[in-house]
Write a protein that holds these residues in place. Structure first.
Motif, mmCIF file in Angstrom:
data_model
loop_
_atom_site.group_PDB
_atom_site.id
_atom_site.type_symbol
_atom_site.label_atom_id
_atom_site.label_comp_id
_atom_site.label_asym_id
_atom_site.label_seq_id
_atom_site.Cartn_x
_atom_site.Cartn_y
_atom_site.Cartn_z
ATOM 1 N N ILE A 1 20.285 19.229 63.536
ATOM 2 C CA ILE A 1 19.751 18.080 62.816
ATOM 3 C C ILE A 1 19.506 16.961 63.829
ATOM 4 O O ILE A 1 20.400 16.635 64.614
ATOM 5 N N ASP A 2 18.299 16.372 63.808
ATOM 6 C CA ASP A 2 18.056 15.291 64.764
ATOM 7 C C ASP A 2 18.563 13.963 64.206
ATOM 8 O O ASP A 2 19.154 13.906 63.119
ATOM 9 N N GLU A 3 18.351 12.879 64.930
ATOM 10 C CA GLU A 3 18.939 11.584 64.579
ATOM 11 C C GLU A 3 18.470 11.065 63.217
ATOM 12 O O GLU A 3 19.196 10.349 62.545
ATOM 13 N N ASN A 4 17.236 11.390 62.830
ATOM 14 C CA ASN A 4 16.745 10.877 61.548
ATOM 15 C C ASN A 4 17.007 11.846 60.392
ATOM 16 O O ASN A 4 16.510 11.648 59.284
ATOM 17 N N GLY A 5 17.782 12.914 60.643
ATOM 18 C CA GLY A 5 18.156 13.834 59.574
ATOM 19 C C GLY A 5 17.232 15.018 59.403
ATOM 20 O O GLY A 5 17.459 15.878 58.564
ATOM 21 N N ARG A 6 16.165 15.088 60.181
ATOM 22 C CA ARG A 6 15.239 16.211 60.104
ATOM 23 C C ARG A 6 15.830 17.459 60.734
ATOM 24 O O ARG A 6 16.592 17.376 61.700
ATOM 25 N N THR A 7 15.472 18.623 60.202
ATOM 26 C CA THR A 7 15.940 19.877 60.784
ATOM 27 C C THR A 7 15.172 20.172 62.066
ATOM 28 O O THR A 7 13.942 20.064 62.095
ATOM 29 N N ILE A 8 15.879 20.549 63.118
ATOM 30 C CA ILE A 8 15.243 20.995 64.357
ATOM 31 C C ILE A 8 15.247 22.523 64.324
ATOM 32 O O ILE A 8 16.301 23.148 64.401
ATOM 33 N N TRP A 9 14.084 23.106 64.184
ATOM 34 C CA TRP A 9 13.981 24.564 64.080
ATOM 35 C C TRP A 9 13.953 25.192 65.468
ATOM 36 O O TRP A 9 13.284 24.694 66.362
ATOM 37 N N PRO A 10 14.664 26.311 65.649
ATOM 38 C CA PRO A 10 14.639 26.998 66.945
ATOM 39 C C PRO A 10 13.241 27.506 67.282
ATOM 40 O O PRO A 10 12.455 27.813 66.383
ATOM 41 N N LYS A 11 12.956 27.587 68.574
ATOM 42 C CA LYS A 11 11.642 28.066 69.026
ATOM 43 C C LYS A 11 11.823 29.280 69.934
ATOM 44 O O LYS A 11 12.929 29.645 70.276
ATOM 45 N N GLY A 12 10.704 29.871 70.306
ATOM 46 C CA GLY A 12 10.727 31.008 71.210
ATOM 47 C C GLY A 12 11.342 32.229 70.558
ATOM 48 O O GLY A 12 11.059 32.543 69.408
ATOM 49 N N GLU A 13 12.220 32.936 71.298
ATOM 50 C CA GLU A 13 12.844 34.151 70.777
ATOM 51 C C GLU A 13 13.748 33.888 69.585
ATOM 52 O O GLU A 13 14.044 34.786 68.809
ATOM 53 N N ASP A 14 14.215 32.644 69.438
ATOM 54 C CA ASP A 14 15.119 32.294 68.337
ATOM 55 C C ASP A 14 14.394 31.782 67.099
ATOM 56 O O ASP A 14 15.031 31.335 66.141
ATOM 57 N N THR A 15 13.056 31.817 67.111
ATOM 58 C CA THR A 15 12.286 31.315 65.968
ATOM 59 C C THR A 15 12.733 32.011 64.684
ATOM 60 O O THR A 15 12.890 33.234 64.651
ATOM 61 N N LEU A 16 12.933 31.207 63.660
ATOM 62 C CA LEU A 16 13.336 31.737 62.360
ATOM 63 C C LEU A 16 12.117 31.949 61.477
ATOM 64 O O LEU A 16 11.106 31.262 61.624
ATOM 65 N N HIS A 17 12.228 32.881 60.576
ATOM 66 C CA HIS A 17 11.170 33.087 59.589
ATOM 67 C C HIS A 17 11.559 32.304 58.340
ATOM 68 O O HIS A 17 12.488 32.669 57.628
ATOM 69 N N ALA A 18 10.870 31.199 58.070
ATOM 70 C CA ALA A 18 11.210 30.345 56.928
ATOM 71 C C ALA A 18 10.196 30.542 55.813
ATOM 72 O O ALA A 18 8.994 30.620 56.052
#
Length: 195
Positions: free
Chosen positions: A1-18
């Motif tokens: 979670i970043d400072e303003n409460g937004r979700t930080i999604w993983p990138k590259g090989e760790d990318t999630l399928h949302a």
């Protein structure tokens, strides 16, 4: 979670399928939810759901906005198989008080009616293979009385065509209609977006 409460999604090989899904039922005591998934070959979520997933972790966020249906006089609702759970939940939100027309992709009228909650809606099943091409024209036939609200969920091109019907044929604005693209033909990774 970043400072303003937004979700930080993983990138590259760790990318999630949302994916956005509609929760049909919640059992708090058991810490369980039910999610209906339309099964079709090549669907990223439906292919995953057909696997033995007991050892897989699934993250859940939300809920997102679910305002329910305030209009209870004459509405027009439509969805392909991917939008059916949300459509069913929308009907449940008014406990049978809504009237109007409902068009949905289904192999038969009987199957569709057995899935949807009971309502005063005029329910029409459309062949799933023809739904995307036919739904906008079917909606245009609902002009015998003023339409107060329009709702659609399905394939991108159908969502665009339906949005045009909602605005031009029924005179609905952004407060009285919503047409959502849950998927885009040929792009299995397409995320849903409201049009």
């Amino acid at each position: 979670i970043d400072e303003n409460g937004r979700t930080i999604w993983p990138k590259g090989e760790d990318t999630l399928h949302a994916r956005w899904v509609t929760v049909r039922h919640v059992r708090l005591d058991e810490r369980e939810i039910d999610v209906d998934i339309a099964h079709h070959q090549g669907g990223l979520i439906s292919d995953w759901a057909s696997l033995d997933g007991d050892d897989q972790k699934v993250g859940v966020m939300g809920p997102a906005s679910d305002e329910g249906l305030d209009f209870t006089k004459n509405v027009v609702l439509a969805a392909d198989a991917t939008g059916l759970p949300a459509l069913a939940r929308l009907i449940e939100s008014v406990e049978g008080r809504v009237k109007g027309h409902l068009f949905a992709a289904s192999p038969s009228q009987e199957i569709l009616e057995s899935y949807l909650p009971k309502s005063e809606m005029n329910v029409v099943a459309i062949d799933p293979d023809k739904f995307t091409e036919e739904v906008a024209e079917r909606l245009r036939s609902c002009t015998n009385q003023p339409v107060e609200y329009g709702w659609f969920a399905g394939e991108f091109s159908a969502a665009q065509a339906v949005r045009t019907v909602f605005k031009q044929t029924f005179g609905l604005d952004k407060h009285t209609q919503i047409s959502m693209a849950y998927w885009r033909r040929g792009l299995p990774g397409h995320e849903s977006r409201a049009l």
